[in-house]
Design a protein around this motif. Sequence first.
Motif, PDB file in Angstrom:
ATOM      1  N   THR A   1       0.823  -1.208   0.000  1.00 31.31           N
ATOM      2  CA  THR A   1       0.000   0.000   0.000  1.00 31.31           C
ATOM      3  C   THR A   1       0.857   1.258   0.000  1.00 31.31           C
TER       4      THR A   1
ATOM      5  N   ARG B   1      -0.308   3.400  -2.973  1.00 26.78           N
ATOM      6  CA  ARG B   1      -1.081   2.786  -4.055  1.00 26.78           C
ATOM      7  C   ARG B   1      -2.491   2.567  -3.527  1.00 26.78           C
TER       8      ARG B   1
ATOM      9  N   HIS C   1      -5.105   0.730  -3.702  1.00 24.83           N
ATOM     10  CA  HIS C   1      -5.751  -0.544  -4.047  1.00 24.83           C
ATOM     11  C   HIS C   1      -7.235  -0.555  -3.708  1.00 24.83           C
TER      12      HIS C   1
ATOM     13  N   LYS D   1      -4.328   2.171 -12.457  1.00 25.42           N
ATOM     14  CA  LYS D   1      -3.509   2.080 -11.248  1.00 25.42           C
ATOM     15  C   LYS D   1      -3.453   3.475 -10.635  1.00 25.42           C
TER      16      LYS D   1
END
Lengths: 453, 453
Positions: free
Chosen positions: B5, B84, B86, B97
Amino acid sequence: MIPTTKIYLPESEMPTHWYNVAADLPNPPAPYCAPDGTPVPPEAMLAIFPEEILKQEMSAERWIPIPEPVREALTMWRPSPLYRAHRLEKMLGTPAKIYYKNEAVSPAGSHKPNSAVPQAYYNRQAGIRRLTTETGAGQWGSSLALAGQMFGIDVRIYMVKISYEQKPYRRSMMTTWGAEVFPSPTDMTNAGRAVLAADPNSNGSLGIAISEAVEEAASRADTNYALGSVLNHVLLHQTIIGLEAKKQLAIAGDYPDMVFAPCGGGSNFGGIAFPFLADNATGKQVRLVAVEPSSCPSLTKGVYTYDFGDTAGLTPMMKMYTLGHNFMPPGIHAGGLRYHGASALVSQLYHEKLIEATSVGQLETFAAGVLFAKSEGIVPAPESCHAIAAMIREAKACAKTGEAKTLLFNLSGHGHFDMTSYDRYLQGELTDFDYPEEAIKASLADLPSFAKV
Amino acid sequence: MIPTTKIYLPESEMPTHWYNVAADLPNPPAPYCAPDGTPVPPEAMLAIFPEEILKQEMSAERWIPIPEPVREALTMWRPSPLYRAHRLEKMLGTPAKIYYKNEAVSPAGSHKPNSAVPQAYYNRQAGIRRLTTETGAGQWGSSLALAGQMFGIDVRIYMVKISYEQKPYRRSMMTTWGAEVFPSPTDMTNAGRAVLAADPNSNGSLGIAISEAVEEAASRADTNYALGSVLNHVLLHQTIIGLEAKKQLAIAGDYPDMVFAPCGGGSNFGGIAFPFLADNATGKQVRLVAVEPSSCPSLTKGVYTYDFGDTAGLTPMMKMYTLGHNFMPPGIHAGGLRYHGASALVSQLYHEKLIEATSVGQLETFAAGVLFAKSEGIVPAPESCHAIAAMIREAKACAKTGEAKTLLFNLSGHGHFDMTSYDRYLQGELTDFDYPEEAIKASLADLPSFAKV
């Protein structure tokens, strides 16, 4: 060469197991009891807790695995960074090495989500889609709101009315994460209606809010209850703090002589301190210091006996250091940690002299918070300021003796939602208040006979 | 295997130089001008800025070294983590992304200290022990209070009166860090007294507060002035955001197709976007999107001409996209980014079509903020929500086309001090408001003749 301030642990290094201090107690824990003194079996609590949580509550296993979905959820903010407080050391002129674990980095701003996340997970695994809880200023309520959102659980929060009205920002945060928030006492429960009948303008209290949340959970099959401190499983979940800290200190090539944490219900202290207790069991000698407000001094001035967890007496009785379940912290008290007792585990460890406790007046507490903000930047939660104040005493002692002790404390949260308390302090509106011994005796007077002291 | 993460950069990898986009402009920057259209030499600003800051303001060097004491001070919270997203990707069902740079981790809760720290440092190096500044809701004021504390500089803050009264928590934070805060207009400056004479109950405005802070700094030899956005040197200091993000994306083995940032004065956008512009100069094709409120649309609906930086016309004129220095955002607007113009650098890049701009209504903005809080946990600052909203549009487009674009945005701050705005949104009190073209024309009417449009 700039000295390192923050020590990060990669997500892959996050602990895979919680540490259960019950495995290392010299004596078995005292059982939960009914008001007649007979033990309460764990099954009696299945109406409000899922089986897996109750298993953890009673477990004697040293290491309990953290489920993968919980670890994944925790990566939202964990591992939390460990800081070396170079700037504070310099400001104090101390040879002591000061480290702190920064739990303020969670989205809810405190260590509380460390237990809210697994509690939401285990409830969801047990098919529960609704949780009730209580909250005072809102740290626990916002943590459960966040965790409920992560696992698809509806959360209803009974928030102490005076906080609901005076501290609306945490309420907004809970609502943003999708929780329902009601000012307690409400007219939705018997407990709430009884209080309102006696006093329609009641400001509410944590004890009343607990009673409302427990009553609703006990009366609805689809609903469970979640508590943010005190109970063994909550302290278990919080040990991830100390377990991470140990790995991070190893990276720094260091190990603490003393660990400080604020202590109210005990999840904050247990979280950082218990994993070091495990080392003491194998020969280390870390001093573990629970720090409480002098206006709410359960460990340092309370009595070690059986008492209820809430005001209305709906919970089982636990053996703990207590000021009496009718204890009300004085209105002048601005620093949190208002619970009337300490968790059974913390209490037993203190009784068996495996940990220490000290109390700090609120003026010293906020002075420590302001000094910390001016040196390290972060404005700490008033709860955290208690640990900072006690740690500063030690760091100043080191400045005199020249000892370079390694001191660790838990920065349990930030103070972004507590700025009114800082305002009151900075404007000279606060005074110290030592809770009087007579008041403690009085509030202990109505204990059941088997618990009388 | 749990997906990563957070991507951390070790403190030793923190950038050693800021990136100066002026070196890569196809055309030279327009000079600052007096109301008669003649260029203002940098020396004219020595009364309120130290020489080193003015050098940076005018520099054409591509890389400007970050002094070691500034880098050391920045390690208080930097490098900031790259996340990130997610959980957000999953909630949006997008193949895109999504990455975000989390600038909310600074003690002041936003990216603003990235420039407050070097500004305090350079002033201290120049022998200055006092700084004045203005603040609206308080993000910049608290950042300068923190930075002043770090370098032993007294800070006086003129805070827009309505914010001073309605948002007391940021004021408390500034006071905790040791700054003086006054509700503007005050009776301590000519600018303030003139406003109070005309309207004793004036709520104040950012323009008035700037005038007070500049007037005091210009009239006292021991005092300088610091600004939190708009100027070249401020954007320069903020490029540390994008420079770190590039290193962190490289660790993740990724590179963005698009970069989004909120845009008011421009320091937020310039900070994350400019370092990617440097790559575009060497062949990359990153789309850089400045996102502004539809109720304060300087780039998308403003005019490219010379205008003042403040309401009273005390500052030099800069060539920029502007809504007119008398522009007042509507009362309904809750999301920050209220400045009437965009920085000269951002404006020129937009004019030369090297960057893009878009606007978002506030309902979409707050909806994006709530969705982000529910997926990623962090409650974003309303300013940051603009970037999130525009980024979500693109992520949803990817969900339709199946494109797996890499999207990066700047989470410029948290919303802990903006919960009233979330409340107003969640309670349905907000509406969208597109600033009307006629109002823009009207507020541009009193520009000096050489700048008339």
